[in-house]
Design a protein around this motif. Structure first.
Motif, PDB file in Angstrom:
ATOM      1  N   LEU A  68       0.818  -1.213   0.000  1.00  0.00           N
ATOM      2  CA  LEU A  68       0.000   0.000   0.000  1.00  0.00           C
ATOM      3  C   LEU A  68       0.847   1.256   0.000  1.00  0.00           C
ATOM      4  O   LEU A  68       0.374   2.316  -0.412  1.00  0.00           O
ATOM      5  N   LEU A  69       2.085   1.137   0.469  1.00  0.00           N
ATOM      6  CA  LEU A  69       2.967   2.298   0.584  1.00  0.00           C
ATOM      7  C   LEU A  69       4.316   1.991  -0.052  1.00  0.00           C
ATOM      8  O   LEU A  69       4.824   0.865   0.032  1.00  0.00           O
ATOM      9  N   THR A  70       4.872   3.011  -0.678  1.00  0.00           N
ATOM     10  CA  THR A  70       6.265   2.945  -1.120  1.00  0.00           C
ATOM     11  C   THR A  70       7.098   3.652  -0.070  1.00  0.00           C
ATOM     12  O   THR A  70       6.900   4.842   0.192  1.00  0.00           O
ATOM     13  N   ARG A  71       8.003   2.930   0.564  1.00  0.00           N
ATOM     14  CA  ARG A  71       8.789   3.470   1.659  1.00  0.00           C
ATOM     15  C   ARG A  71      10.130   3.959   1.139  1.00  0.00           C
ATOM     16  O   ARG A  71      10.841   3.244   0.435  1.00  0.00           O
ATOM     17  N   ALA A  72      10.494   5.189   1.501  1.00  0.00           N
ATOM     18  CA  ALA A  72      11.774   5.776   1.112  1.00  0.00           C
ATOM     19  C   ALA A  72      12.373   6.492   2.315  1.00  0.00           C
ATOM     20  O   ALA A  72      11.726   6.659   3.354  1.00  0.00           O
ATOM     21  N   ARG A  73      13.602   6.943   2.165  1.00  0.00           N
ATOM     22  CA  ARG A  73      14.295   7.589   3.282  1.00  0.00           C
ATOM     23  C   ARG A  73      13.581   8.843   3.749  1.00  0.00           C
ATOM     24  O   ARG A  73      13.576   9.158   4.937  1.00  0.00           O
ATOM     25  N   LEU A  74      12.947   9.561   2.827  1.00  0.00           N
ATOM     26  CA  LEU A  74      12.314  10.833   3.175  1.00  0.00           C
ATOM     27  C   LEU A  74      10.837  10.696   3.523  1.00  0.00           C
ATOM     28  O   LEU A  74      10.181  11.697   3.790  1.00  0.00           O
ATOM     29  N   GLY A  75      10.301   9.476   3.503  1.00  0.00           N
ATOM     30  CA  GLY A  75       8.889   9.314   3.851  1.00  0.00           C
ATOM     31  C   GLY A  75       8.228   8.217   3.042  1.00  0.00           C
ATOM     32  O   GLY A  75       8.897   7.364   2.451  1.00  0.00           O
ATOM     33  N   VAL A  76       6.914   8.257   2.998  1.00  0.00           N
ATOM     34  CA  VAL A  76       6.151   7.231   2.284  1.00  0.00           C
ATOM     35  C   VAL A  76       5.181   7.886   1.312  1.00  0.00           C
ATOM     36  O   VAL A  76       4.722   9.014   1.531  1.00  0.00           O
TER      37      VAL A  76
END
Length: 296
Positions: free
Chosen positions: A49-57
């Motif tokens: 449901l979410l793409t997770r990255a260093r700066l957030g989702v």
């Protein structure tokens, strides 16, 4: 697949905040509990449901679909609560409002005071944003209504007039610009400024105007409120740009002068924008009526 209202509310908060941590805070959940709920939702669905990255989702395509349905379901529940509350002796619920800096600091406090006194069971969640951001978020269903600059294109949203104000320059009473009737914003950029913090909608707006003119916004001090800006202007720390209503009030007790800004954007017709007034719960419709009422 089974999602409860807590799941849907949490997911909405996470996407709107762009962060599981901040979304958990908004939903009043511990981070570990929020993370577990999100993972359980993804496991139940069988898709991320979410793409997770260093700066957030950010939401995936499946997440965007869930978000749209979650907003509809949660909005329907809020309307149900509002309609049924009348049978229990009074309205109860929450109104989500997005506002630009000017409306939030200069006009909303008085309206809120009167409205909340009449509706003790209602809470109002207010977030400060840029006007163009507000229009998009209201259209998506992230808020019940927004207060924006009248110059912003609102598309298919319903709009109603709110207030009129203008931004002005404030300078120390003995500053050379105090003798001027008006000044262009481009000339102001040649001076040190005192303003709101860089995350504020107004500072981001002014920084954008400065960038388009090829000059930086020389903020020497960043503060939380317009009254504090005026106080530091009086102490000759720098110049300030504030709503005219603030400047008039501050000038009664501070040694500052007000100078008109010549730029057309300085005049601010503030507008209420929303998707459908009739679709709002009765207590939210009443809030809109308070906003539209003439100033006393």
């Amino acid at each position: 697949m089974h999602f409860d209202l807590v799941d849907l509310s949490l997911f909405r908060h996470v996407v709107e905040a762009g962060s599981i941590t901040h979304g958990a805070n908004r939903a009043n959940l511990a981070l570990a509990a929020a993370s577990h709920r999100i993972r359980s939702m993804e496991a139940s669905l069988g898709a991320a449901l979410l793409t997770r990255a260093r700066l957030g989702v950010t939401p995936t395509p499946a997440g965007r679909t869930l978000l749209a349905h979650a907003r509809q379901i949660l909005s329907g529940v809020e309307r149900l609560q509002g309609d049924l509350a009348a049978f229990a002796g009074g309205a109860a619920g929450q109104i989500r409002v997005l506002s630009n800096t000017n409306a939030l600091t200069e006009f909303l406090p008085e309206v809120l005071s009167a409205y909340l006194a009449e509706h003790p069971g209602v809470s109002v969640d207010i977030e400060e944003r840029l006007s163009d951001e507000i229009v998009g978020l209201v259209a998506e269903g992230a808020a019940d209504l927004g207060l924006v600059a009248g110059t912003v294109e609102t598309g298919s949203l319903a709009t109603y007039p709110f207030r009129r104000d203008r931004f002005v320059l404030v300078v120390a009473a003995d500053h050379p610009l105090a003798a001027r009737d008006s000044v262009p914003f481009a000339e102001v950029l040649g001076h040190d400024l005192v303003g709101l913090d860089r995350a504020s909608a107004l500072t981001r707006f002014l920084a954008g105007k400065a960038g388009r003119s090829g000059q930086p916004l020389r903020l020497r001090v960043q503060l939380r409120g317009f009254d504090a800006v005026c106080r530091l202007v009086e102490c000759r720390v720098g110049l300030g740009i504030v709503p005219e209503t603030t400047a008039r009030r501050a000038a009664r007790t501070m040694a500052i002068a007000t100078v008109a800004l010549e730029d057309p954007w300085a005049v601010r017709d503030l507008t209420i924008c929303l998707r459908d007034l009739a679709a709002l719960p009765p207590f939210a419709q009443d809030f809109v009526a308070h906003l539209r009422a003439p100033e006393a």
